[in-house]
Design an enzyme around this catalytic site. Structure first.
Site, PDB file in Angstrom:
ATOM      1  N   HIS A 177       0.828  -1.208   0.000  1.00 41.31           N
ATOM      2  CA  HIS A 177       0.000   0.000   0.000  1.00 41.31           C
ATOM      3  C   HIS A 177       0.863   1.260   0.000  1.00 41.31           C
ATOM      4  O   HIS A 177       1.073   1.898   1.031  1.00 41.31           O
ATOM      5  CB  HIS A 177      -0.947  -0.013   1.204  1.00 41.31           C
ATOM      6  CG  HIS A 177      -2.106  -0.929   1.019  1.00 41.31           C
ATOM      7  ND1 HIS A 177      -2.824  -1.464   2.064  1.00 41.31           N
ATOM      8  CD2 HIS A 177      -2.684  -1.431  -0.107  1.00 41.31           C
ATOM      9  CE1 HIS A 177      -3.788  -2.229   1.596  1.00 41.31           C
ATOM     10  NE2 HIS A 177      -3.716  -2.225   0.280  1.00 41.31           N
TER      11      HIS A 177
ATOM     12  N   HIS B   3      -0.319  -8.800   1.069  1.00 38.96           N
ATOM     13  CA  HIS B   3      -1.356  -8.895   2.106  1.00 38.96           C
ATOM     14  C   HIS B   3      -1.975 -10.287   2.194  1.00 38.96           C
ATOM     15  O   HIS B   3      -2.656 -10.596   3.173  1.00 38.96           O
ATOM     16  CB  HIS B   3      -2.466  -7.871   1.810  1.00 38.96           C
ATOM     17  CG  HIS B   3      -1.936  -6.502   1.520  1.00 38.96           C
ATOM     18  ND1 HIS B   3      -1.768  -6.038   0.233  1.00 38.96           N
ATOM     19  CD2 HIS B   3      -1.529  -5.517   2.338  1.00 38.96           C
ATOM     20  CE1 HIS B   3      -1.269  -4.813   0.279  1.00 38.96           C
ATOM     21  NE2 HIS B   3      -1.113  -4.482   1.538  1.00 38.96           N
TER      22      HIS B   3
ATOM     23  N   CYS C 102       3.362 -11.919   2.546  1.00 39.63           N
ATOM     24  CA  CYS C 102       4.391 -11.827   3.582  1.00 39.63           C
ATOM     25  C   CYS C 102       4.415 -13.131   4.383  1.00 39.63           C
ATOM     26  O   CYS C 102       3.358 -13.629   4.793  1.00 39.63           O
ATOM     27  CB  CYS C 102       4.097 -10.650   4.506  1.00 39.63           C
ATOM     28  SG  CYS C 102       5.194 -10.591   5.934  1.00 39.63           S
TER      29      CYS C 102
ATOM     30  N   HIS D  13     -10.144  -4.970   4.829  1.00 35.24           N
ATOM     31  CA  HIS D  13      -8.712  -4.886   4.524  1.00 35.24           C
ATOM     32  C   HIS D  13      -8.289  -6.164   3.795  1.00 35.24           C
ATOM     33  O   HIS D  13      -8.730  -7.258   4.144  1.00 35.24           O
ATOM     34  CB  HIS D  13      -7.904  -4.720   5.813  1.00 35.24           C
ATOM     35  CG  HIS D  13      -6.458  -4.408   5.573  1.00 35.24           C
ATOM     36  ND1 HIS D  13      -5.515  -5.383   5.302  1.00 35.24           N
ATOM     37  CD2 HIS D  13      -5.791  -3.223   5.544  1.00 35.24           C
ATOM     38  CE1 HIS D  13      -4.336  -4.808   5.113  1.00 35.24           C
ATOM     39  NE2 HIS D  13      -4.469  -3.500   5.265  1.00 35.24           N
TER      40      HIS D  13
ATOM     41  N   GLU E 279      -5.712  -8.015   3.907  1.00 37.05           N
ATOM     42  CA  GLU E 279      -5.152  -9.065   4.748  1.00 37.05           C
ATOM     43  C   GLU E 279      -6.248  -9.822   5.492  1.00 37.05           C
ATOM     44  O   GLU E 279      -6.203 -11.054   5.603  1.00 37.05           O
ATOM     45  CB  GLU E 279      -4.147  -8.495   5.752  1.00 37.05           C
ATOM     46  CG  GLU E 279      -3.471  -9.589   6.565  1.00 37.05           C
ATOM     47  CD  GLU E 279      -2.550  -9.073   7.649  1.00 37.05           C
ATOM     48  OE1 GLU E 279      -2.377  -9.781   8.658  1.00 37.05           O
ATOM     49  OE2 GLU E 279      -2.001  -7.964   7.496  1.00 37.05           O
TER      50      GLU E 279
ATOM     51  N   CYS F 105       3.082  -8.336  13.636  1.00 34.33           N
ATOM     52  CA  CYS F 105       4.440  -8.626  13.186  1.00 34.33           C
ATOM     53  C   CYS F 105       5.467  -7.732  13.879  1.00 34.33           C
ATOM     54  O   CYS F 105       5.149  -6.673  14.414  1.00 34.33           O
ATOM     55  CB  CYS F 105       4.533  -8.515  11.667  1.00 34.33           C
ATOM     56  SG  CYS F 105       4.695  -6.833  11.046  1.00 34.33           S
TER      57      CYS F 105
ATOM     58  N   SER G 219      -2.707   0.145   6.620  1.00 36.58           N
ATOM     59  CA  SER G 219      -3.168  -0.070   7.989  1.00 36.58           C
ATOM     60  C   SER G 219      -2.080   0.266   9.009  1.00 36.58           C
ATOM     61  O   SER G 219      -2.313   0.975   9.986  1.00 36.58           O
ATOM     62  CB  SER G 219      -3.618  -1.522   8.170  1.00 36.58           C
ATOM     63  OG  SER G 219      -3.941  -1.788   9.524  1.00 36.58           O
ATOM     64  N   ASN G 220      -0.865  -0.224   8.778  1.00 38.84           N
ATOM     65  CA  ASN G 220       0.182   0.000   9.776  1.00 38.84           C
ATOM     66  C   ASN G 220       0.544   1.475   9.876  1.00 38.84           C
ATOM     67  O   ASN G 220       0.887   1.966  10.957  1.00 38.84           O
ATOM     68  CB  ASN G 220       1.402  -0.891   9.498  1.00 38.84           C
ATOM     69  CG  ASN G 220       2.263  -0.388   8.368  1.00 38.84           C
ATOM     70  OD1 ASN G 220       3.132   0.459   8.551  1.00 38.84           O
ATOM     71  ND2 ASN G 220       2.031  -0.906   7.164  1.00 38.84           N
TER      72      ASN G 220
ATOM     73  N   SER H 175       5.406   0.263   4.398  1.00 38.36           N
ATOM     74  CA  SER H 175       5.417   0.195   2.931  1.00 38.36           C
ATOM     75  C   SER H 175       5.877   1.500   2.290  1.00 38.36           C
ATOM     76  O   SER H 175       5.756   1.676   1.079  1.00 38.36           O
ATOM     77  CB  SER H 175       4.031  -0.198   2.409  1.00 38.36           C
ATOM     78  OG  SER H 175       3.026   0.603   2.991  1.00 38.36           O
TER      79      SER H 175
END
Length: 316
Positions: A46, A79, A101, A129, A131, A200, A229-230, A273
């Site tokens: 992303h 994702h 990942c 999302h 993922e 993670c 998201s992160n 990302s």
């Protein structure tokens, strides 16, 4: 007229994680091996800058597999994807490379293991999302139930409270997730969790770095994409850690300078990302307006590396 002084705290770790780095390499190596075009289902990661760069090299980004021709390679994004996607690619005799990942794949394996043991799974994640869609799509409909908040835990309708497990999206807020897990364990004491934290290492490390710089900064900028998201979690973490102004920016051109008038210190980080070139672009923008004193605040060092799939390692 001299520029006003500004203390700039540069958070570390920041930017690319091992999973993102691997996914980008997969696209680049696929283009080297098979030539353009190579199709990619969903944004590989992303970040618009990364996607545009790969598009310029010959990658074609699509949302669904039916937009891909049978005779060109297709790559699945970092994702993760529901099981139905590689199954359909196999049915069509397509060449595909899975860039999921490895830490997301670990969650997929956990969910399957719980399912094989007769457990229903609750996933802590964000509805819609990629993922979350990919993880829930590893199992038949109804076997994975989604909760997004502590309030959702009270409403979730399960089959058997003694046959239950939970997994999480890898890019959540560590602190928020702890509260949801506590609520699940309070309502379902027999619920089984992952052997090792699903969130993670990169998400955790970036949030810890933000917690270190946020309290001493007048403002904090997260370089990242609005659909990351992160990156969005980093903005939230900064606010909760005591920073009065935290904002997500994709590039230097997105900075709202009016809201930063009068600041004496700022912290900068980047989502997993976001490439470092965009961080440097933001720092340069501050150097044009301020007399900047940069201080690196490093809370962890990352030496994680993931191999690309064998089909691409054979290029050499």
């Amino acid at each position: 007229m001299t520029n006003p002084p500004l203390k700039l705290y540069l958070a570390a770790p920041r930017g690319f994680c091992a999973g993102v780095d691997r996914a980008i390499k997969i696209v680049e190596m696929a283009l080297t091996k098979w030539g353009a075009p190579v199709y990619v289902r969903h944004e590989i990661v992303h970040n618009k800058y990364v996607v545009d760069d790969l598009r310029a090299k010959g990658a074609v980004f699509v949302e669904e597999l039916d937009e891909c021709p049978d005779d060109r390679p297709v790559i699945f994004s970092a994702h993760g994807v529901p099981k139905s996607i590689p199954s359909e690619a196999t049915r069509r005799n397509m060449v595909y490379v899975d860039a999921t990942c490895p830490l997301v794949s670990k969650v997929h394996i956990e969910a399957e293991r719980h399912f094989d043991a007769g457990l229903q799974i609750i996933m802590i994640g964000h509805d819609g999302h990629p993922e979350t869609i990919g993880t829930m799509g590893q199992l038949p409909d109804g076997e994975v139930l989604l909760v997004e908040t502590v309030n959702d835990v009270a409403k979730v309708d399960i089959r058997n409270p003694k046959k239950l497990a939970f997994v999480t999206q890898t890019t959540l807020s560590v602190d928020d997730t702890k509260d949801i897990v506590a609520a699940l364990q309070a309502r379902f004491p027999a619920i089984k969790g992952p052997h090792k934290e699903d969130i993670c290492y990169a998400t955790t490390n970036r949030q810890e770095a933000v917690k270190a710089v946020a309290p001493k900064s007048d403002a904090l900028l997260v370089v990242g994409a609005p659909n990351s998201s992160n990156s969005r979690r980093l903005v939230e973490v900064a606010s909760k850690a005591g920073c009065n102004y935290s904002q997500l920016v994709q590039r230097a051109g997105d900075i709202d300078w009016r809201t930063l008038e009068g600041i004496r210190s700022i912290a900068i980080t980047a989502g997993a990302s976001a490439p470092e070139i965009l961080v440097n672009e933001v720092i340069d923008a501050f150097r044009e307006r301020y007399d900047v004193d940069v201080e690196l605040v490093e809370t962890a060092q990352e030496r994680v590396h993931f191999k690309v799939p064998r089909v691409l390692r054979e290029i050499a």
